[in-house]
Design a protein around this motif. Structure first.
Motif, PDB file in Angstrom:
ATOM      1  N   ASP A  11     -75.082  11.619 -39.162  1.00 44.62           N
ATOM      2  CA  ASP A  11     -74.945  10.415 -37.979  1.00 44.62           C
ATOM      3  C   ASP A  11     -75.438   9.075 -38.834  1.00 44.62           C
ATOM      4  O   ASP A  11     -75.738   8.827 -37.545  1.00 44.62           O
ATOM      5  CB  ASP A  11     -75.848  11.446 -37.183  1.00 44.62           C
ATOM      6  N   GLY A  12     -77.063   8.910 -39.208  1.00 38.54           N
ATOM      7  CA  GLY A  12     -77.214   7.806 -39.542  1.00 38.54           C
ATOM      8  C   GLY A  12     -76.341   6.874 -40.324  1.00 38.54           C
ATOM      9  O   GLY A  12     -76.174   5.449 -40.328  1.00 38.54           O
ATOM     10  N   ASN A  13     -75.276   7.320 -41.113  1.00 35.62           N
ATOM     11  CA  ASN A  13     -74.317   6.676 -42.225  1.00 35.62           C
ATOM     12  C   ASN A  13     -72.525   6.650 -41.816  1.00 35.62           C
ATOM     13  O   ASN A  13     -71.785   6.099 -42.750  1.00 35.62           O
ATOM     14  CB  ASN A  13     -74.410   6.769 -43.600  1.00 35.62           C
ATOM     15  N   ALA A  14     -72.471   7.490 -40.565  1.00 37.40           N
ATOM     16  CA  ALA A  14     -70.609   7.896 -40.447  1.00 37.40           C
ATOM     17  C   ALA A  14     -70.393   6.664 -39.691  1.00 37.40           C
ATOM     18  O   ALA A  14     -68.582   6.025 -40.301  1.00 37.40           O
ATOM     19  CB  ALA A  14     -70.859   8.641 -39.494  1.00 37.40           C
ATOM     20  N   SER A  15     -70.627   5.907 -39.392  1.00 41.33           N
ATOM     21  CA  SER A  15     -69.707   4.922 -38.587  1.00 41.33           C
ATOM     22  C   SER A  15     -70.225   3.861 -40.129  1.00 41.33           C
ATOM     23  O   SER A  15     -68.791   2.945 -39.820  1.00 41.33           O
ATOM     24  CB  SER A  15     -71.000   3.487 -38.023  1.00 41.33           C
ATOM     25  N   GLU A  16     -71.018   3.402 -40.681  1.00 41.11           N
ATOM     26  CA  GLU A  16     -70.682   3.109 -41.863  1.00 41.11           C
ATOM     27  C   GLU A  16     -69.466   3.114 -43.586  1.00 41.11           C
ATOM     28  O   GLU A  16     -68.466   2.549 -43.379  1.00 41.11           O
ATOM     29  CB  GLU A  16     -72.006   2.413 -43.199  1.00 41.11           C
ATOM     30  N   LEU A  17     -69.507   4.148 -43.129  1.00 37.52           N
ATOM     31  CA  LEU A  17     -68.366   5.037 -44.159  1.00 37.52           C
ATOM     32  C   LEU A  17     -66.904   5.065 -43.258  1.00 37.52           C
ATOM     33  O   LEU A  17     -66.445   4.620 -43.940  1.00 37.52           O
ATOM     34  CB  LEU A  17     -68.862   6.863 -44.303  1.00 37.52           C
ATOM     35  N   PHE A  18     -67.085   5.487 -42.128  1.00 36.80           N
ATOM     36  CA  PHE A  18     -66.399   5.305 -41.882  1.00 36.80           C
ATOM     37  C   PHE A  18     -65.492   3.974 -41.088  1.00 36.80           C
ATOM     38  O   PHE A  18     -64.272   3.570 -41.292  1.00 36.80           O
ATOM     39  CB  PHE A  18     -66.252   5.807 -39.612  1.00 36.80           C
ATOM     40  N   SER A  19     -66.499   2.648 -41.015  1.00 33.30           N
ATOM     41  CA  SER A  19     -65.989   1.101 -41.115  1.00 33.30           C
ATOM     42  C   SER A  19     -64.921   1.522 -42.826  1.00 33.30           C
ATOM     43  O   SER A  19     -64.368   0.339 -42.347  1.00 33.30           O
ATOM     44  CB  SER A  19     -66.905   0.476 -40.886  1.00 33.30           C
ATOM     45  N   ASP A  20     -65.095   1.676 -44.033  1.00 31.48           N
ATOM     46  CA  ASP A  20     -64.749   0.874 -45.425  1.00 31.48           C
ATOM     47  C   ASP A  20     -63.673   1.621 -45.409  1.00 31.48           C
ATOM     48  O   ASP A  20     -62.412   1.472 -45.867  1.00 31.48           O
ATOM     49  CB  ASP A  20     -65.792   2.337 -46.291  1.00 31.48           C
ATOM     50  N   ALA A  21     -63.780   3.119 -44.663  1.00 31.48           N
ATOM     51  CA  ALA A  21     -62.327   4.008 -44.596  1.00 31.48           C
ATOM     52  C   ALA A  21     -61.063   3.632 -43.933  1.00 31.48           C
ATOM     53  O   ALA A  21     -59.731   3.183 -44.026  1.00 31.48           O
ATOM     54  CB  ALA A  21     -62.837   5.353 -44.319  1.00 31.48           C
ATOM     55  N   LEU A  22     -61.940   2.953 -42.176  1.00 23.56           N
ATOM     56  CA  LEU A  22     -60.908   2.230 -41.697  1.00 23.56           C
ATOM     57  C   LEU A  22     -60.661   0.324 -42.014  1.00 23.56           C
ATOM     58  O   LEU A  22     -58.961   0.499 -42.354  1.00 23.56           O
ATOM     59  CB  LEU A  22     -61.627   1.658 -40.763  1.00 23.56           C
ATOM     60  N   ASP A  23     -61.113   0.232 -43.126  1.00 21.32           N
ATOM     61  CA  ASP A  23     -60.263  -0.946 -43.824  1.00 21.32           C
ATOM     62  C   ASP A  23     -59.645  -0.519 -45.151  1.00 21.32           C
ATOM     63  O   ASP A  23     -58.238  -1.219 -45.436  1.00 21.32           O
ATOM     64  CB  ASP A  23     -61.426  -1.581 -44.119  1.00 21.32           C
ATOM     65  N   ALA A  24     -59.695   0.268 -45.905  1.00 22.67           N
ATOM     66  CA  ALA A  24     -58.381   1.115 -46.349  1.00 22.67           C
ATOM     67  C   ALA A  24     -57.522   1.406 -45.695  1.00 22.67           C
ATOM     68  O   ALA A  24     -56.659   1.368 -46.031  1.00 22.67           O
ATOM     69  CB  ALA A  24     -59.031   2.354 -47.277  1.00 22.67           C
ATOM     70  N   LEU A  25     -57.444   1.817 -44.167  1.00 26.58           N
ATOM     71  CA  LEU A  25     -55.926   2.397 -44.238  1.00 26.58           C
ATOM     72  C   LEU A  25     -55.309   1.516 -43.744  1.00 26.58           C
ATOM     73  O   LEU A  25     -54.670   1.492 -43.690  1.00 26.58           O
ATOM     74  CB  LEU A  25     -56.946   3.900 -42.762  1.00 26.58           C
ATOM     75  N   VAL A  26     -56.312   0.293 -42.963  1.00 24.91           N
ATOM     76  CA  VAL A  26     -55.260  -0.827 -42.756  1.00 24.91           C
ATOM     77  C   VAL A  26     -54.675  -1.992 -43.977  1.00 24.91           C
ATOM     78  O   VAL A  26     -53.483  -2.039 -43.402  1.00 24.91           O
ATOM     79  CB  VAL A  26     -56.556  -2.120 -42.430  1.00 24.91           C
ATOM     80  N   ARG A  27     -55.339  -1.408 -44.906  1.00 25.92           N
ATOM     81  CA  ARG A  27     -54.359  -2.425 -45.990  1.00 25.92           C
ATOM     82  C   ARG A  27     -53.809  -1.012 -46.496  1.00 25.92           C
ATOM     83  O   ARG A  27     -52.337  -1.664 -46.861  1.00 25.92           O
ATOM     84  CB  ARG A  27     -55.826  -2.080 -47.409  1.00 25.92           C
ATOM     85  N   TRP A  28     -54.066  -0.093 -46.105  1.00 27.19           N
ATOM     86  CA  TRP A  28     -52.399   1.021 -46.759  1.00 27.19           C
ATOM     87  C   TRP A  28     -50.936   0.950 -45.380  1.00 27.19           C
ATOM     88  O   TRP A  28     -49.884   0.732 -46.260  1.00 27.19           O
ATOM     89  CB  TRP A  28     -52.882   2.711 -46.459  1.00 27.19           C
ATOM     90  N   GLN A  29     -51.734   0.909 -44.369  1.00 26.82           N
ATOM     91  CA  GLN A  29     -50.897   0.814 -43.513  1.00 26.82           C
ATOM     92  C   GLN A  29     -49.757  -0.861 -43.958  1.00 26.82           C
ATOM     93  O   GLN A  29     -48.572  -0.729 -43.975  1.00 26.82           O
ATOM     94  CB  GLN A  29     -51.278   0.663 -42.066  1.00 26.82           C
ATOM     95  N   LEU A  30     -50.731  -1.913 -43.577  1.00 26.47           N
ATOM     96  CA  LEU A  30     -50.113  -3.113 -44.509  1.00 26.47           C
ATOM     97  C   LEU A  30     -49.131  -3.573 -45.432  1.00 26.47           C
ATOM     98  O   LEU A  30     -48.065  -3.936 -45.300  1.00 26.47           O
ATOM     99  CB  LEU A  30     -51.160  -4.181 -44.372  1.00 26.47           C
ATOM    100  N   ALA A  31     -49.009  -1.897 -46.502  1.00 26.85           N
ATOM    101  CA  ALA A  31     -48.027  -2.048 -47.520  1.00 26.85           C
ATOM    102  C   ALA A  31     -46.459  -1.551 -46.873  1.00 26.85           C
ATOM    103  O   ALA A  31     -45.925  -1.058 -48.110  1.00 26.85           O
ATOM    104  CB  ALA A  31     -48.876  -1.470 -48.253  1.00 26.85           C
ATOM    105  N   THR A  32     -46.592  -1.624 -46.329  1.00 25.18           N
ATOM    106  CA  THR A  32     -45.723  -0.412 -45.391  1.00 25.18           C
ATOM    107  C   THR A  32     -44.452  -0.941 -45.808  1.00 25.18           C
ATOM    108  O   THR A  32     -44.267  -2.354 -45.756  1.00 25.18           O
ATOM    109  CB  THR A  32     -45.830  -0.455 -43.938  1.00 25.18           C
ATOM    110  N   ARG A  33     -43.716  -0.280 -46.354  1.00 28.34           N
ATOM    111  CA  ARG A  33     -42.189  -0.676 -47.639  1.00 28.34           C
ATOM    112  C   ARG A  33     -41.435   0.547 -46.624  1.00 28.34           C
ATOM    113  O   ARG A  33     -40.869   1.467 -46.854  1.00 28.34           O
ATOM    114  CB  ARG A  33     -41.959  -0.740 -48.516  1.00 28.34           C
ATOM    115  N   GLU A  34     -39.797  -0.371 -45.491  1.00 29.66           N
ATOM    116  CA  GLU A  34     -38.817   0.981 -45.254  1.00 29.66           C
ATOM    117  C   GLU A  34     -38.525   1.471 -46.806  1.00 29.66           C
ATOM    118  O   GLU A  34     -37.930   0.922 -47.829  1.00 29.66           O
ATOM    119  CB  GLU A  34     -38.056  -0.416 -44.069  1.00 29.66           C
ATOM    120  N   GLY A  35     -38.156   2.418 -46.541  1.00 26.95           N
ATOM    121  CA  GLY A  35     -37.096   3.472 -47.661  1.00 26.95           C
ATOM    122  C   GLY A  35     -38.326   3.596 -48.854  1.00 26.95           C
ATOM    123  O   GLY A  35     -38.199   4.394 -49.935  1.00 26.95           O
ATOM    124  N   ALA A  36     -39.925   3.510 -48.864  1.00 29.98           N
ATOM    125  CA  ALA A  36     -40.566   3.640 -49.796  1.00 29.98           C
ATOM    126  C   ALA A  36     -41.001   5.499 -49.962  1.00 29.98           C
ATOM    127  O   ALA A  36     -41.227   4.826 -51.338  1.00 29.98           O
ATOM    128  CB  ALA A  36     -41.435   2.739 -50.097  1.00 29.98           C
TER     129      ALA A  36
END
Length: 380
Positions: free
Chosen positions: A152-177
Motif C-alpha cells: 500500500d505504501g509504495n504502489a503509487s511510486e512503483l506504478f508511476s515508474d511503470a506508467l512512464d515506461a508504458l508511455v515511452r513504449w506506446q510513443l515508439a509505435t511504428r506501423e508494421g513493426a
C-alpha cells in the motif's frame, strides 16, 4: 559415464514449480532441471543446453537454478558464474531461456527486446542466441518482481515508474513493426471463455439462447476494442512481469506484443491476475496515466469518462480470455497455480457487466454460472 551421472541428476518436473532454488554444482557438469518438449527427451534437451552454455560462456564453471515460473512451455534459469561475463557489463549472473521448438519461438522475443530498448524501456538484452534450438542468453534483471515488492505504501511510486515506461513504449509505435491485434485474434481469445472456463472447468453447457447472446456480446466488445487508437501493446504488462530494477521497471515476457488498443496495457496493469486494488485507487492511477498520455500527445480520448469506458470494455475482453486461458492451463497443460485465481477475474467481470445495459446478459450468465441471485443496480 559422466553423461549417465548427469542424466541421473536431472530434476523432475515438480522442481520447476519452485520460484527459487539454491544453485548447485556437480563435478564438471551443471544440473539442469528441464521439461520434455514432446520432440526431445528431457535428458537430451538438458545436455544440449549445457553444451551450448559451455560453448558461449567458454567454461563449465557455472551453476543453474530455476529463475521464474511461466504459463508457456518456456523455461528460465539463472546462471551464476564464478567470473563476470564481459559482454553483460561484467555481471556475475545471467538468465538462459529454453524455448523448445516447435512449441515456442525465440525470434519474436529477440525482435521485441530490440524495440523496447529503442523505446528507452529497460528490458533484458540478448547476449547470445541459437534460434534454431531455442536457446537465448540474457542479462539478468534481478529477483524482485513488482508482484513481490508492491504494498500500500509504495504502489503509487512503483506504478508511476511503470506508467512512464508504458508511455515511452506506446510513443515508439511504428506501423508494421508488430502484428495487429485484429478482430480474429480478439474473437479467438474470447471464445476461450465458453470453451474452457464454462464447458471444461465448470462442466456446464450454454443454452442456445445463451450462446447467441454471448456471440452478440462478443461482437459489441470487439467493436468497442477496435474503435480505440492503436499503439504498441505488451499484452501482459502486469506486476508479475515487471521487475524492480535500476532504471525502474525492468520489463519481461513481452514476446507476444502486438499493435492494439491503447487502453489494453493500462487495464492489464491495474486489474491483475494475482493482486487486486480498490476501485478508487485504480481510478486515480488511470487518471494519472491519461494525463501523462495527453501531455505526450498519445491518442487517448479528450474526455476521461470515454477513456474509462474503453478501459472497462478492454478489460472485459482480457478478463474473459484469461478465465479461459487459466482453465486451459489446468485441464490441458496440467499446471496448477492459475485456475485458483479465476474468482478474482469473476470479481472484475461482474461489476462491469452490471454497469452497462448492453452487457446485462453477461451479468445474468455469470450469476447463473456462479449460482448467485441476480443483483439490482444502476446501469449506464
Amino acid at each position: 559415464m559422466e553423461k549417465a551421472r548427469t542424466k541421473a541428476r536431472i530434476k523432475n518436473t515438480q522442481n520447476l514449480e519452485q520460484r527459487t532454488q539454491r544453485p548447485r554444482r556437480s563435478r564438471g557438469r551443471t544440473e539442469i532441471p528441464l521439461l520434455a518438449d514432446h520432440t526431445q527427451s528431457a535428458d537430451a534437451r538438458a545436455d544440449a543446453l549445457s553444451d551450448w552454455l559451455t560453448a558461449v560462456l567458454g567454461t563449465r564453471d557455472y551453476a543453474l537454478a530455476p529463475a521464474s515460473e511461466d504459463a508457456s512451455f518456456r523455461r528460465y534459469f539463472r546462471v551464476t558464474l564464478t567470473a563476470p561475463y564481459p559482454a553483460s557489463g561484467d555481471a556475475s549472473t545471467l538468465i538462459v531461456m529454453d524455448a523448445p521448438p516447435p512449441r515456442e519461438q525465440c525470434a519474436p522475443f529477440v525482435r521485441i527486446a530490440g524495440l523496447l530498448a529503442d523505446a528507452g524501456v529497460h528490458a533484458p538484452a540478448v547476449l547470445e542466441q541459437d534460434l534454431e534450438r531455442g536457446f537465448l542468453l540474457l542479462t539478468d534483471l534481478g529477483t524482485t518482481t513488482y508482484l513481490r515488492a508492491l504494498d500500500d505504501g509504495n504502489a503509487s511510486e512503483l506504478f508511476s515508474d511503470a506508467l512512464d515506461a508504458l508511455v515511452r513504449w506506446q510513443l515508439a509505435t511504428r506501423e508494421g513493426a508488430l502484428p495487429f491485434y485484429d478482430e480474429a485474434l480478439l474473437r479467438r481469445e474470447l471464445e476461450l471463455f465458453p470453451e474452457w472456463y464454462v464447458g471444461r472447468h465448470l462442466g456446464q453447457s450454454l443454452t442456445g439462447a445463451e450462446r447467441q447472446s454471448l456471440s452478440t456480446l462478443f461482437d459489441r466488445i470487439i467493436a468497442s476494442n477496435l474503435a480505440q487508437s492503436m499503439v504498441f501493446v505488451h499484452r501482459d504488462f502486469m506486476p508479475r512481469n515487471l521487475m524492480r530494477t535500476m532504471p525502474n521497471p525492468g520489463v519481461l515476457d513481452f514476446q507476444d506484443a502486438v499493435i492494439g488498443p491503447i487502453s489494453y496495457d493500462v487495464a492489464c496493469l491495474f486489474k491483475d491476475a494475482f493482486i487486486s486494488w480498490p476501485e478508487e485507487r485504480v481510478l486515480d492511477w488511470t487518471i494519472r496515466y491519461w494525463e501523462r498520455a495527453r501531455r505526450a500527445r498519445l491518442p487517448v480520448p479528450a474526455d476521461f469518462s470515454e477513456f474509462w469506458r474503453d478501459i472497462e470494455w478492454m478489460g472485459l475482453q482480457r478478463h474473459l480470455k484469461v478465465l479461459g486461458i487459466f482453465a486451459r492451463i489446468r485441464h490441458r497443460d496440467c499446471k496448477s497455480g492459475y485456475v485458483e485465481d479465476t474468482p478474482r477475474f469473476i470479481a472484475y467481470v461482474r461489476p462491469v457487466a452490471q454497469r452497462y445495459r448492453e452487457l446485462a446478459p453477461l451479468a445474468k450468465l455469470i450469476d447463473r454460472l456462479e449460482q448467485r441471485t441476480p443483483s439490482v443496480g444502476y446501469t449506464f
